[in-house]
Design a protein around this motif. Structure first.
Motif, short mmCIF file in Angstrom:
data_model
loop_
_atom_site.label_atom_id
_atom_site.label_comp_id
_atom_site.label_asym_id
_atom_site.label_seq_id
_atom_site.Cartn_x
_atom_site.Cartn_y
_atom_site.Cartn_z
N ALA A 187 0.83 -1.21 0.00
CA ALA A 187 0.00 0.00 0.00
C ALA A 187 0.86 1.26 0.00
CB ALA A 187 -0.94 -0.01 1.20
N LEU A 188 1.92 1.25 0.80
CA LEU A 188 2.81 2.41 0.85
C LEU A 188 3.49 2.65 -0.49
CD1 LEU A 188 4.36 1.86 4.38
CD2 LEU A 188 2.97 3.80 3.69
N SER A 189 3.91 1.57 -1.14
CA SER A 189 4.55 1.69 -2.45
C SER A 189 3.58 2.29 -3.46
CB SER A 189 5.02 0.31 -2.92
OG SER A 189 5.58 0.40 -4.21
N SER A 190 2.32 1.88 -3.41
CA SER A 190 1.33 2.41 -4.34
C SER A 190 1.06 3.89 -4.08
CB SER A 190 0.02 1.62 -4.22
OG SER A 190 0.22 0.28 -4.63
N LEU A 191 0.96 4.27 -2.81
CA LEU A 191 0.73 5.68 -2.50
C LEU A 191 1.94 6.52 -2.88
CD1 LEU A 191 -1.28 7.69 -1.34
CD2 LEU A 191 -0.29 7.30 0.92
N GLU A 192 3.14 5.96 -2.74
CA GLU A 192 4.35 6.67 -3.16
C GLU A 192 4.33 6.95 -4.66
OE1 GLU A 192 7.44 4.14 -1.80
OE2 GLU A 192 7.47 4.98 0.24
N GLN A 193 3.81 6.01 -5.45
CA GLN A 193 3.72 6.22 -6.89
C GLN A 193 2.81 7.41 -7.20
OE1 GLN A 193 2.75 1.87 -7.78
NE2 GLN A 193 3.94 2.40 -9.59
N LEU A 194 1.70 7.50 -6.51
CA LEU A 194 0.77 8.62 -6.74
C LEU A 194 1.36 9.93 -6.23
CD1 LEU A 194 -2.60 6.88 -5.78
CD2 LEU A 194 -1.62 7.20 -8.05
N THR A 195 2.11 9.86 -5.14
CA THR A 195 2.77 11.07 -4.63
C THR A 195 3.85 11.55 -5.59
OG1 THR A 195 2.39 10.22 -2.38
CG2 THR A 195 3.90 12.07 -2.60
N ASP A 196 4.59 10.60 -6.18
CA ASP A 196 5.60 10.97 -7.18
C ASP A 196 4.95 11.62 -8.40
OD1 ASP A 196 7.57 9.95 -5.55
OD2 ASP A 196 7.75 8.05 -6.63
N LEU A 197 3.77 11.15 -8.76
CA LEU A 197 3.04 11.72 -9.88
C LEU A 197 2.68 13.18 -9.59
CD1 LEU A 197 1.97 10.59 -12.61
CD2 LEU A 197 -0.23 10.27 -11.48
N ALA A 198 2.24 13.43 -8.37
CA ALA A 198 1.90 14.80 -7.98
C ALA A 198 3.13 15.69 -7.96
CB ALA A 198 1.22 14.79 -6.61
N ALA A 199 4.27 15.15 -7.49
CA ALA A 199 5.50 15.93 -7.46
C ALA A 199 6.00 16.23 -8.87
CB ALA A 199 6.58 15.17 -6.68
N LEU A 200 5.84 15.26 -9.78
CA LEU A 200 6.26 15.45 -11.16
C LEU A 200 5.52 16.60 -11.81
CD1 LEU A 200 7.96 14.16 -13.52
CD2 LEU A 200 5.86 12.93 -14.13
N ALA A 201 4.24 16.70 -11.51
CA ALA A 201 3.41 17.74 -12.13
C ALA A 201 3.76 19.13 -11.63
CB ALA A 201 1.94 17.45 -11.88
N GLN A 202 4.59 19.22 -10.58
CA GLN A 202 5.02 20.52 -10.10
C GLN A 202 6.12 21.10 -10.98
OE1 GLN A 202 3.41 21.77 -7.21
NE2 GLN A 202 2.21 19.89 -7.40
N LEU A 203 6.76 20.25 -11.78
CA LEU A 203 7.85 20.70 -12.64
C LEU A 203 7.30 21.51 -13.81
CD1 LEU A 203 9.93 17.39 -12.76
CD2 LEU A 203 10.28 19.37 -11.26
N PRO A 204 8.03 22.52 -14.29
CA PRO A 204 7.53 23.35 -15.38
C PRO A 204 7.44 22.61 -16.71
CG PRO A 204 9.80 23.94 -14.82
CD PRO A 204 9.33 22.99 -13.77
N ASP A 205 8.27 21.60 -16.94
CA ASP A 205 8.27 20.90 -18.21
C ASP A 205 8.36 19.39 -17.96
OD1 ASP A 205 8.17 20.67 -20.93
OD2 ASP A 205 10.32 20.95 -21.25
#
Length: 364
Positions: A187-205
């Motif tokens: 479960a933690l690994s899956s939530l980390e994947q979604l958190t990484d997705l949110a962090a990625l979208a913070q990047l300008p490109d």
């Protein structure tokens, strides 16, 4: 020599009892009740346990209170021509199909990110063209501005408006098992994947994430394991047990100290045995695992709620469950109960001259 042999025999007996407890299906409630009962009997002090805690967990907000609206771009003829130039019409057609209108939040995110990535590429191509069409570029820029601004909203909905996340905050699941079974890690690994997705979208490109091709996998894992719901139950069970045991220890000391002469008494030695075998030997390892895995789960949610535009209802839920600055939150009540339990034991054992050389407490 005799004391060493007795200690070994007691340790083996404890291990055997714990093994038998696991074999006959006992769980965290039985372990915690056994611990509190042994302390109570040794102190001759009532310590009531109440494990019917589900109704005391905060209710997870309804989906309508967790969802945020996205701008519905109604395309006119000119805008459709602009999107045809960007090779986006098939994505729009997919979104407007009968299946597209009932997309799960995860699939809506896939659509939004692919749409935005393609629109971004089109915008870059138009801007670098030798003779760009200013009207076409203005239309693409306007749509891009709306979609890029609302990407955090799409990610928020994908995570917190999903049914898979809802079951991880249910009040109906049992507590975490006494022995790790891999569900927390998954479960933690899956939530980390979604958190990484949110962090990625913070990047300008940002690059288009590979996770979009297998987006349902972390959701299926979250739905199957439901670690979050189990953790909430465990946290509340531990909070109740630790706090009531601490109060029992303090009540006995006020009524009549276990060691009035500041020297070990027979009852004090029995109590130390209860501490060593039933708290340090059983409760504390379980507490440490609940604390370790739960801290990571909590941190990931706090990160998501900080990065993304949380709804008002979810901000309130965060305050009730996760907030370290709220002394009445579920998390902070556990921390306070754990520390109260530690200090109560230290006071009794110190007065009796029986303080262990190593203290067994979880980290904050």
């Amino acid at each position: 020599m005799w004391k060493a042999k007795r200690h070994i025999a007691e340790s083996l007996l404890t291990a055997a009892l714990l093994l038998l407890a696991g074999c006959d299906g006992s769980g965290p409630e039985e372990m915690l009740d056994d611990y509190a009962s042994r302390v109570s009997n040794t102190l001759d002090e009532p310590i009531e346990t109440d494990f019917d805690v589900a109704g005391r967990l905060p209710l997870f907000p309804a989906r309508r209170e967790r969802s945020l609206p996205l701008t519905d771009l109604r395309q006119g003829l000119v805008e459709v021509l602009a999107l045809r130039h960007c090779d986006l019409l098939h994505l729009i057609a997919e979104r407007n199909s009968s299946l597209g209108k009932v997309m799960a939040p995860s699939q809506q995110l896939v659509y939004e990110m692919r749409f935005l990535a393609r629109l971004r590429d089109c915008r870059r191509d138009l801007d670098s063209a030798p003779s760009p069409d200013p009207d076409l570029l203005a239309q693409v820029n306007a749509i891009y501005s709306v979609k890029s601004r609302e990407l955090p909203v799409a990610i928020w909905n994908a995570v917190y408006a999903s049914s898979e996340m809802e079951v991880n905050f249910s009040r109906g699941d049992p507590p975490m098992p006494l022995e790790p079974d891999g569900s927390a890690l998954a479960a933690l690994s899956s939530l980390e994947q979604l958190t990484d997705l949110a962090a990625l979208a913070q990047l300008p490109d940002w690059p288009l994430p590979a996770l979009l091709d297998v987006i349902e996998q972390p959701y299926q894992t979250l739905n199957r394991n439901r670690f979050g719901s189990q953790w909430l139950k465990s946290l509340l069970l531990l909070t109740e047990t630790l706090e009531r045991t601490a109060r029992g220890l303090e009540s006995r000391e006020r009524r009549y100290p276990l060691c009035p002469q500041y020297r070990p008494t027979p009852d004090a030695r029995i109590l130390l045995n209860v501490f060593t075998q039933y708290y340090a030997g059983a409760v504390q390892p379980y507490l440490a695992r609940v604390h370790r895995d739960g801290s990571r789960w909590r941190d990931l949610h706090l990160t998501l709620m900080h990065q993304l535009p949380a709804t008002e209802a979810m901000q309130q839920y965060r305050w009730q469950v996760f907030a370290g600055e709220n002394p009445d939150s579920l998390w902070q009540r556990y921390i306070l109960a754990r520390d109260h339990h530690t200090s109560a034991w230290q006071a009794v054992l110190r007065r009796c001259g029986l303080m262990p050389g190593v203290e067994n407490t979880a980290d904050s």
